[in-house]
Design an enzyme around this catalytic site. Structure first.
Site, PDB file in Angstrom:
ATOM      1  N   THR A  74      18.858  11.287  10.906  1.00  0.00           N
ATOM      2  CA  THR A  74      18.329  10.873  12.216  1.00  0.00           C
ATOM      3  C   THR A  74      18.107   9.358  12.181  1.00  0.00           C
ATOM      4  O   THR A  74      19.041   8.606  12.443  1.00  0.00           O
ATOM      5  CB  THR A  74      17.036  11.628  12.582  1.00  0.00           C
ATOM      6  OG1 THR A  74      16.089  11.488  11.536  1.00  0.00           O
ATOM      7  CG2 THR A  74      17.324  13.108  12.807  1.00  0.00           C
ATOM      8  N   GLU A 115       9.553   4.634   6.514  1.00  0.00           N
ATOM      9  CA  GLU A 115       9.483   3.764   7.685  1.00  0.00           C
ATOM     10  C   GLU A 115       8.723   2.488   7.377  1.00  0.00           C
ATOM     11  O   GLU A 115       7.524   2.514   7.117  1.00  0.00           O
ATOM     12  CB  GLU A 115       8.835   4.525   8.844  1.00  0.00           C
ATOM     13  CG  GLU A 115       9.754   5.646   9.315  1.00  0.00           C
ATOM     14  CD  GLU A 115       9.070   6.636  10.230  1.00  0.00           C
ATOM     15  OE1 GLU A 115       9.788   7.435  10.822  1.00  0.00           O
ATOM     16  OE2 GLU A 115       7.854   6.582  10.349  1.00  0.00           O
ATOM     17  N   THR A 171      10.917  15.948  10.112  1.00  0.00           N
ATOM     18  CA  THR A 171      11.596  16.548   9.005  1.00  0.00           C
ATOM     19  C   THR A 171      12.119  15.787   7.842  1.00  0.00           C
ATOM     20  O   THR A 171      12.727  14.742   7.952  1.00  0.00           O
ATOM     21  CB  THR A 171      12.780  17.337   9.473  1.00  0.00           C
ATOM     22  OG1 THR A 171      12.339  18.268  10.386  1.00  0.00           O
ATOM     23  CG2 THR A 171      13.456  18.029   8.343  1.00  0.00           C
ATOM     24  N   ASN A 229       6.778   3.403  14.923  1.00  0.00           N
ATOM     25  CA  ASN A 229       6.100   4.614  15.388  1.00  0.00           C
ATOM     26  C   ASN A 229       5.282   4.454  16.650  1.00  0.00           C
ATOM     27  O   ASN A 229       4.883   5.450  17.251  1.00  0.00           O
ATOM     28  CB  ASN A 229       5.214   5.171  14.274  1.00  0.00           C
ATOM     29  CG  ASN A 229       6.043   5.832  13.197  1.00  0.00           C
ATOM     30  OD1 ASN A 229       6.741   6.800  13.474  1.00  0.00           O
ATOM     31  ND2 ASN A 229       6.003   5.296  11.993  1.00  0.00           N
TER      32      ASN A 229
END
Lengths: 389, 389
Positions: free
Chosen positions: B145, B257, B178, B384
């Site tokens: 992703t 991230e 995930t 985020n």
């Protein structure tokens, strides 16, 4: 603000040179005589020397006062730290004619550096000479570290006054340790009732306020009651105490490091209040939820994910989730009517507000909890990732 | 990279139109016949439909294959989601001549939106037509992703090969849910041994890798063993499996991230391994610790604070703490020789490295744990906190 005077107490705050920036760093709160007192302390297993000393002494239910220093937490300082904390109360005791066992101490600041006791000694002596019935705001100033400003709240309880102040920007300020809060009242109370009521009030206020989920080594909350105003009714006094502590806890979250939003997380329908508390705290501490709060991103999958991670036995098919007035999940599944897009847009509008409520209904029982949190922002990283030197 | 071929398996990855950006989003892994298989799934109580289905089916110990889609997590989608997951296996079953009970499914992507089943159906049919023994890397691409790139690791175990791939950037990618990981080997194994070994390997690798401490609704780790290479020795195969999963877990953290550092947190001297794990995880998830890692700030009071917050019974006076080779705490107190300033400077140098170890010795027993984490950065907030639309 008019002068805050609570009959039976004197206060002071001075710059003793513990902080390198010359700001006030030694604060005293002294009752005219030994009075009913109660305390709540950090649940961290690593406890600073002043916490160990104060928790033991407040257990007697009566105290004369507290000496506070900011700029140094006196934590992870070994036996020397414990001797230093005790000496602080002895110095104050000599000035005001009290035994060390009647006095407690609270410290906040950098961890792992021994206290500069020469400055602490002269600071306490200067502060003792400055003690005054009108000194409450100077006291409230001298306990601060990285706070944007003083945190003070006052309420009436019949003829009595309840005045509180706190420090803390985040559960831990940068390089610092601590939430400290002090409340004085002239109401007349029984020490056992005071301790019990303080525990309940702390649970509903300070212990339900979350900035980053860390609990410091130094957290201390003390209340003193001089009795000068006589009995005012337990319920009335309890209400005023909850109001003052609730206001101070909200001020902590609003002043949370980098915070731009104050969000209430309400969990209902849990099997027990404890379960509800675990779910609410998991939501309120999740970095993914807190960044979504910051971005006003109605990405409620992160909230569902946090619910499932709380370690509580739940039934996903019974979960309802609302963002403000917008229903986003019913029976564990996304609400898709009138359309996914319209619901997302409505939720986004709610999340743009500076304050709103996230509600999770678990559908299993009558346990509930309410936790207050803030968003996680770039400013939080900037404040906390900067190297000190 | 040379072509990865694992005898007994075919793979495919195609763009089915589930993702709006046209990238590959349907992936197939199919064994030539029913083979020993094992799985580990999310511990989140909110479980996506594919997790519920796959965990039940893999319990039989043998599978033909897995169909994976990225771009949609099929989570919080109610009964419709469960029917959709089952239908995905039926579509693949018809193409490859397998019963649906021999097939499992994994999904990753946005939560709470029903799968676009028309695109999923045609995507699975296209992918089935493209199945090839050399398709491993196209499979590894189609499960991604927001990952920066594919995560693939290969090891030898005697005559056998162990090939694995994973996706995930953060325990949850933005708006996504995930970690997915898939491993194939041509070694011959007993299904019960495979499940037991996978559980142990997952505990030491994926379950000890932390980006933000959240566990998604969809986490799935599957291993398939075709047996074509015969028996290679359990210890040898176990070693290769640990290597592959360890490499993939490190890739997840490095691709975390916003992450700029990979830090190992080693806790020893706990009463039990479980206690050590709780302490290590508390350190590895604390926002205050992770921002200090980012700023290379040797503010070790935050680590001591996290140790005390782990909910584990410790003795603060026995704690030793080291940052790389630098001893900063001994017996719960700051090391002050040769000087506080020199120790801080040395610790700062260690923390400027891209990778190093934080060691906590509790001095209570022989329990230990090793957890891998990353720093918390501005980039994490940027990724985020962005509103999706």
């Amino acid at each position: 603000m008019t002068k805050i005077i609570v009959p039976g107490f004197r206060f002071a705050g001075v710059a003793g040179g513990i902080k390198k920036n010359g700001k006030p760093d030694v604060a005293l709160l002294v009752a005219d005589e030994s009075v009913p007192a109660a305390g709540v302390f950090t649940q961290n297993r690593v406890r600073a020397a002043p916490v160990i000393l104060s928790e033991r002494r407040v257990a007697a239910g009566r105290l004369r006062g507290v000496v506070v220093n900011s700029g140094n937490a006196n934590a992870c300082t070994g036996e020397r730290g414990e001797a230093d904390a005790d000496e602080m109360t002895r110095i104050l005791g000599r000035s005001v004619g009290a035994g060390p066992e009647e006095l407690v101490v609270a410290s906040t600041g950098v961890i792992g550096v021994p206290l500069p006791m020469d400055r602490v000694r002269s600071g306490i002596d200067s502060a003792a000479a400055a003690l005054s019935p009108t000194g409450f705001t100077t006291f409230a100033d001298a306990i601060l570290t990285t706070d944007k400003g003083p945190k003070v709240s006052v309420a009436r309880a019949g003829d009595a006054i309840v005045a509180g102040c706190a420090k803390g920007a985040g559960m831990i300020a940068p390089q610092m340790a601590t939430t400290l809060a002090f409340v004085v009242t002239d109401a007349q109370v029984d020490p056992a009732w005071l301790q019990e009521t303080l525990l309940a009030a702390a649970g509903a206020t300070f212990n339900s306020a979350i900035v980053d989920g860390d609990t410091s080594t130094n957290d201390t909350l003390l209340v003193f009651a001089s009795g000068r105003a006589g009995r005012v009714g337990d319920d009335r006094l309890k209400g005023a105490l909850f109001d003052v502590l609730g206001n101070l806890a909200d001020m902590l979250v609003r002043d949370g490091e980098g915070a731009t939003k104050l969000v209430r997380v309400r969990v209902t329908g849990a099997r027990t209040d404890g379960d509800a508390q675990l779910v609410a705290r998991r939501i309120a501490t999740s970095p993914l939820v807190k960044t979504a709060l910051h971005g006003a991103d109605p990405n409620w999958g992160r909230i569902m994910c946090a619910v499932g991670n709380a370690g509580v036995d739940i039934d996903p098919r019974r979960i309802d989730l609302d963002l403000g007035p917008v229903a986003v999940v019913r029976g564990g599944a996304a609400v898709v009517l009138p359309s996914v897009e319209e619901i997302e847009a409505a939720a986004h509008q709610v999340m743009r507000e500076p304050s709103y409520e996230v509600r999770v209904a678990l559908g299993l029982g009558s346990g509930s909890a309410l936790v207050t949190t803030c968003d996680l922002t770039h400013e939080y990283i900037t404040i906390n990732a900067s190297y000190r030197s």
